[in-house]
Design an enzyme around this catalytic site. Sequence first.
Site, PDB file in Angstrom:
ATOM      1  N   TRP A 103       8.782  31.573  23.651  1.00 53.03           N
ATOM      2  CA  TRP A 103       8.611  32.998  23.341  1.00 53.03           C
ATOM      3  C   TRP A 103       9.583  33.881  24.113  1.00 53.03           C
ATOM      4  CZ3 TRP A 103       5.740  36.458  20.473  1.00 53.03           C
ATOM      5  CH2 TRP A 103       5.719  37.775  20.942  1.00 53.03           C
ATOM      6  N   MET A 104      10.134  34.883  23.411  1.00 55.17           N
ATOM      7  CA  MET A 104      10.893  35.960  24.073  1.00 55.17           C
ATOM      8  C   MET A 104      10.472  37.291  23.471  1.00 55.17           C
ATOM      9  SD  MET A 104      15.007  36.671  24.221  1.00 55.17           S
ATOM     10  CE  MET A 104      15.229  36.713  22.454  1.00 55.17           C
ATOM     11  N   ASP A 131      10.808  41.648  25.107  1.00 54.34           N
ATOM     12  CA  ASP A 131      11.742  42.728  25.463  1.00 54.34           C
ATOM     13  C   ASP A 131      12.990  42.256  26.210  1.00 54.34           C
ATOM     14  OD1 ASP A 131       9.266  43.780  24.883  1.00 54.34           O
ATOM     15  OD2 ASP A 131       9.007  44.793  26.790  1.00 54.34           O
ATOM     16  N   GLN A 153      11.798  39.160  28.609  1.00 52.33           N
ATOM     17  CA  GLN A 153      10.395  38.765  28.744  1.00 52.33           C
ATOM     18  C   GLN A 153      10.244  37.391  28.100  1.00 52.33           C
ATOM     19  OE1 GLN A 153       7.467  41.414  29.793  1.00 52.33           O
ATOM     20  NE2 GLN A 153       9.269  41.184  31.095  1.00 52.33           N
ATOM     21  N   TRP A 186       3.144  35.036  23.151  1.00 49.50           N
ATOM     22  CA  TRP A 186       3.208  35.881  24.355  1.00 49.50           C
ATOM     23  C   TRP A 186       2.219  35.371  25.406  1.00 49.50           C
ATOM     24  CZ3 TRP A 186       0.069  39.079  27.259  1.00 49.50           C
ATOM     25  CH2 TRP A 186       0.708  40.006  28.084  1.00 49.50           C
ATOM     26  N   PHE A 201       6.370  42.121  34.040  1.00 48.96           N
ATOM     27  CA  PHE A 201       6.633  42.880  32.821  1.00 48.96           C
ATOM     28  C   PHE A 201       8.015  43.559  32.890  1.00 48.96           C
ATOM     29  CE2 PHE A 201       2.215  43.682  30.691  1.00 48.96           C
ATOM     30  CZ  PHE A 201       1.962  42.327  30.678  1.00 48.96           C
ATOM     31  N   ASP A 245       7.229  49.630  32.922  1.00 49.60           N
ATOM     32  CA  ASP A 245       8.585  49.568  32.362  1.00 49.60           C
ATOM     33  C   ASP A 245       9.544  50.560  33.027  1.00 49.60           C
ATOM     34  OD1 ASP A 245       7.245  47.810  30.685  1.00 49.60           O
ATOM     35  OD2 ASP A 245       7.035  49.263  29.066  1.00 49.60           O
ATOM     36  N   GLU A 292       6.065  53.193  25.758  1.00 48.09           N
ATOM     37  CA  GLU A 292       6.521  52.063  26.568  1.00 48.09           C
ATOM     38  C   GLU A 292       8.043  52.094  26.675  1.00 48.09           C
ATOM     39  OE1 GLU A 292       3.494  48.600  25.471  1.00 48.09           O
ATOM     40  OE2 GLU A 292       4.949  48.853  23.897  1.00 48.09           O
TER      41      GLU A 292
HETATM   42  N1  DQQ Z   1       6.265  44.322  26.689  1.00 45.77           N
HETATM   43  C1  DQQ Z   1       6.124  44.116  28.099  1.00 45.77           C
HETATM   44  C2  DQQ Z   1       5.674  45.414  28.650  1.00 45.77           C
HETATM   45  C3  DQQ Z   1       6.132  46.385  27.636  1.00 45.77           C
HETATM   46  C4  DQQ Z   1       5.895  45.669  26.357  1.00 45.77           C
HETATM   47  C5  DQQ Z   1       5.156  42.991  28.332  1.00 45.77           C
HETATM   48  C6  DQQ Z   1       6.687  46.202  25.199  1.00 45.77           C
HETATM   49  O1  DQQ Z   1       6.235  45.650  29.918  1.00 45.77           O
HETATM   50  O2  DQQ Z   1       5.457  47.616  27.718  1.00 45.77           O
HETATM   51  O3  DQQ Z   1       5.684  41.786  27.819  1.00 45.77           O
HETATM   52  O4  DQQ Z   1       6.922  45.234  24.222  1.00 45.77           O
END
Ligand code: DQQ
Length: 480
Positions: free
Chosen positions: A30-31, A33, A49, A57, A93, A157, A217
């Site tokens: 998984w990937m 952000d 991520q 996820w 995150f 974020d 976000e």
């Molecule tokens: N994905 C991250 C968060 C962000 C969200 C978690 C947006 O930090 O807000 O994987 O896709």
Amino acid sequence: MAFQDALSIRQQFATDFHRPIYHFQPPSNWMNDPNGAIQWQGTYHLFYQYNPHGPLWGDIHWGHAASPDLIHWTDWPVALAPTPGGPDETGCFSGCAVDDNGVPTLIYTGVRGEHYEVQTQCVAGSHDGLRTFQKFAGNPVISQLPPEAVQKRDFRDPYVWKEGDSWYMVLGSRIEDVGGAIFLYRSHNLHDWEYLHPLLVNDPATGEYNVSSSIWECPNFFKLGDKWVLIISYHTGHQTATVIYFVGTFENLRFTPEYQGVFDHGQLYAPLSFLDAQNRRILHGWLREDRSDRAQRAAGWSGAQSIPRVLTLDAQNRLNSAPVPDVERLRGQQHHDGPSPLTEDRTLDFAGLNFDLVARFQPEANGRCGLSVGYSPETNESLDIVFDAARQLFIVRKVHFEADGARVTHEREIPHVLDPGEVLTLRVLADGSVVELIANGRTSITSRIYPAQAGHNHVRLLGDHAQLIALDIWEMSSIW
Ligand code: DQQ
């Protein structure tokens, strides 16, 4: 993971025609952000991520890849992993990277709690050229929510930049019963942060994107030309939605938006921009899947990054984007069509799912023109994107098959207003299941398609009462 191991994992997917060949993805799993994008001593670094355990996820780490040109990537070891008992024990995150006086430094959200309910901001630096990162012993560097936000979660974020001797940070969040909010902070050392005030808060009284349950976000806030741009990823509170942007002025630390738009109308989410050594404002975006968890599990991978885009503002302060020119170095055999009148739909000689396309059309006042990708003459499976000149909008229609064999049609309309005398220009980067489309540099529509068979890959010209000025398609080669 050694480079050779990563390559052999990638090779296991060689026959998966849904998997992109020239968009960045990790070797497997998984990937989501993009994170921490930075150019360091000439090399581009992209973090992301990442779940190292599977294609859904969870247990979020920061994956890492490096590139000389933003197109060809090498897998680097995972940069950040959750530390048991630490402020990031349930996830590292999203966040950004900065140059802290010669030290590449990541600023990210550490998450704790079974339901990811404690979100604080953390810092980690590298002293071996971005190979490994050491977390700051004083983490978290921000743990208190501003007084405006009475909720405990959704505070994440960090996006950081420097001006004069001060660092500034914007954080994505929300205010209970009001909606999305972006908070502004200042620091002199990246460790001690002073809360200033909200940079922008949702106005629940106006607009399609102003819902009081919303969360904003992944903010990006930067100067572009004479203006300042705020990009946010809008979450309804229930689901991941749309990337929107505001263009305005930033004076005395107050942002006044003057123009608002949608950055992408489809599957691109949580983009992250950075400035490279050529002073280009470059943006990566997560290209979300558009299929079930079950299908993602079966595939063994999920998520891709957009081809990085160079951002500019046009004369009307609309945010424009263009794929980095280096992507054109992957172009192989070229197919050309036009000029010709467009009187009915027709299938082109070219078929394939991995191409770069540029088309220009001149529609009459009541004309329609556009393209179909992943078309099958047997089943009518396809993604059609057609511009309706009278209504100044795109009709995006997707016909596909669900896992149980059911044939499904989705249709939606996306506004696209041509300036007086302007021709319709489409740029399409198609790559397996990815279809990135940018119209006239300013309307971005990202789609994911999963044709039932590899041969469901025809490209069609669609429309009538329009002129095809020119169409060029290049077959694209793999980056691996
Ligand atoms: N994905 C991250 C968060 C962000 C969200 C978690 C947006 O930090 O807000 O994987 O896709």
